[in-house]
Design an enzyme around this catalytic site. Structure first.
Site, PDB file in Angstrom:
ATOM      1  N   HIS A 162     -10.859  -6.066   7.982  1.00 38.87           N
ATOM      2  CA  HIS A 162     -11.581  -5.789   6.741  1.00 38.87           C
ATOM      3  C   HIS A 162     -12.834  -4.956   6.996  1.00 38.87           C
ATOM      4  CE1 HIS A 162      -9.225  -9.421   5.858  1.00 38.87           C
ATOM      5  NE2 HIS A 162      -9.252  -9.056   4.599  1.00 38.87           N
ATOM      6  N   GLU A 188       0.809  -1.213   0.000  1.00 33.46           N
ATOM      7  CA  GLU A 188       0.000   0.000   0.000  1.00 33.46           C
ATOM      8  C   GLU A 188       0.845   1.267   0.000  1.00 33.46           C
ATOM      9  OE1 GLU A 188      -2.481  -3.332   0.843  1.00 33.46           O
ATOM     10  OE2 GLU A 188      -0.641  -2.679   1.863  1.00 33.46           O
ATOM     11  N   GLN A 192      -7.431  -2.152  -1.339  1.00 32.85           N
ATOM     12  CA  GLN A 192      -8.446  -3.204  -1.384  1.00 32.85           C
ATOM     13  C   GLN A 192      -9.440  -3.143  -0.231  1.00 32.85           C
ATOM     14  OE1 GLN A 192      -7.485  -7.686  -1.324  1.00 32.85           O
ATOM     15  NE2 GLN A 192      -7.569  -7.138  -3.496  1.00 32.85           N
TER      16      GLN A 192
END
Length: 352
Positions: free
Chosen positions: A144, A75, A97
């Protein structure tokens, strides 16, 4: 390419098509890549696979591997490369993502992207749009599901945008890509395929049946820094964004409360005039967001409302947020602001 000052397509006469949020985002990327050869899309799995949520599906096949390409799981490198591309003259649209993975790139965003215009006295800009799914609702666990939007609203030089409908997602993304400053574009993945009413045991309403799934075809943009009045009302003002717009709307409808709901859409720059006008009319304010409470964006909203509307307030400002805990995978639905906690805050305001 249409300039920022040029009038957009008239939405009143434009044909529309029903899209979910993923499709609307894909449509915006497609339109901007066709209009501007300097727009490039890259990130983990965005090329051949079309993205983990399929938001970039078909773009590599249409525009080639030099404009839509996959990157390593890095990243810091993704965002660092975007900063350099932007300074060179491109308009990069990197995808992180999941928002949880954006932290390795914070230094590149804060120390480089946000400051480049100022450090160079305007000689260079950083026209990058960092797209990333954020928030919970898909049982993604602690890595997430986070909502880090408040971190970026604190950084001068970065704009933070969060859509709540397919219609807004497309128009806001186009505006973000055209903007000459870095934009964090957080996409609430819980409503990628349809708005959610806040109950775990009730089905998601698909966008195919929702009024805000009617998305104009072709180019249009929604100016950054302009809130949307979801519905007008007199009893109180509800300030929210992303998924929480739909949750709050469902709770208020179920309780039959005549509340005015404001979808902020852009956290920075914020449309404080619309907020102030609404709170001065209703005299009461409820703030709802999914992120943790302490130093969450709701704290800044509360301060702004108090500073500007103190003499119009008839009750203390209410905040309903996530809890100050690490993201609780097994208790995900208890963590979210939902019908019980929002309903209790509404009742307190009504009785005040």
């Amino acid at each position: 390419m249409m300039g920022l000052e040029e009038a957009p397509l008239s939405l009143a006469n434009a044909p529309t098509k029903r899209l979910n949020m993923i499709e609307a985002i894909n449509d915006a990327l497609d339109i901007m890549m066709e209009r501007d050869p300097n727009v490039v899309v890259f990130g983990e799995d965005v090329g051949y696979f079309g993205g983990v949520f399929r938001a970039t599906a078909g773009l590599q096949k249409k525009y080639g591997k030099t404009r839509v390409f996959d990157t390593p799981i890095n990243e810091c490198g993704i965002i660092g490369a975007a900063v350099g591309m932007g300074a060179y003259g491109l308009r990069p649209v990197p995808e992180i993502q999941f928002a949880d993975y954006i932290y390795p790139g914070l230094d590149q965003l804060i120390s480089e992207a946000a400051r480049l215009r100022y450090r160079s006295a305007g000689e260079f800009t950083s026209p990058i749009t960092v797209r990333s799914p954020f928030g919970g609702g898909i049982f993604g666990g602690q890595t997430h599901s986070q909502s880090p939007e408040a971190l970026f609203t604190h950084v001068a030089g970065i704009k933070t945008v969060i859509p709540s409908t397919p219609h807004d997602a497309k128009g806001l993304l186009i505006a973000a890509i055209e903007d000459n400053d870095p934009v964090i574009f957080f996409e609430p993945k819980r409503i990628y395929n349809g708005p959610f009413n806040g109950y775990y045991d009730k089905p998601v309403e698909p966008w195919a049946r929702h009024k805000d799934s009617e998305v104009p075809e072709g180019y249009y943009r929604i100016p950054l820094g302009k809130a949307r009045v979801v519905r007008e009302g007199e009893a109180m003002t509800v300030l929210a964004y992303g998924t929480m717009i739909h949750v709050a709307e469902a709770v208020l409808a179920e309780k039959g409360v005549d509340a005015e709901i404001i979808d902020l859409r852009t956290l920075v720059p914020i449309d404080i005039d619309t907020v102030q006008k609404s709170v001065e009319k209703t005299g009461k304010c409820l703030i709802v967001h999914e992120a943790t409470r302490t130093c969450g964006y709701g704290a800044e909203l509360s301060a702004l409302v108090q500073e500007r509307c103190f003499y119009h307030l008839e009750a203390p400002i209410e905040r309903v947020t996530g809890f100050d805990t690490p993201y609780p995978h097994s208790l995900e639905w208890a963590y979210f602001p939902g019908p019980v906690r929002i309903g209790e805050a509404v009742d307190r305001l009504l009785k005040a």
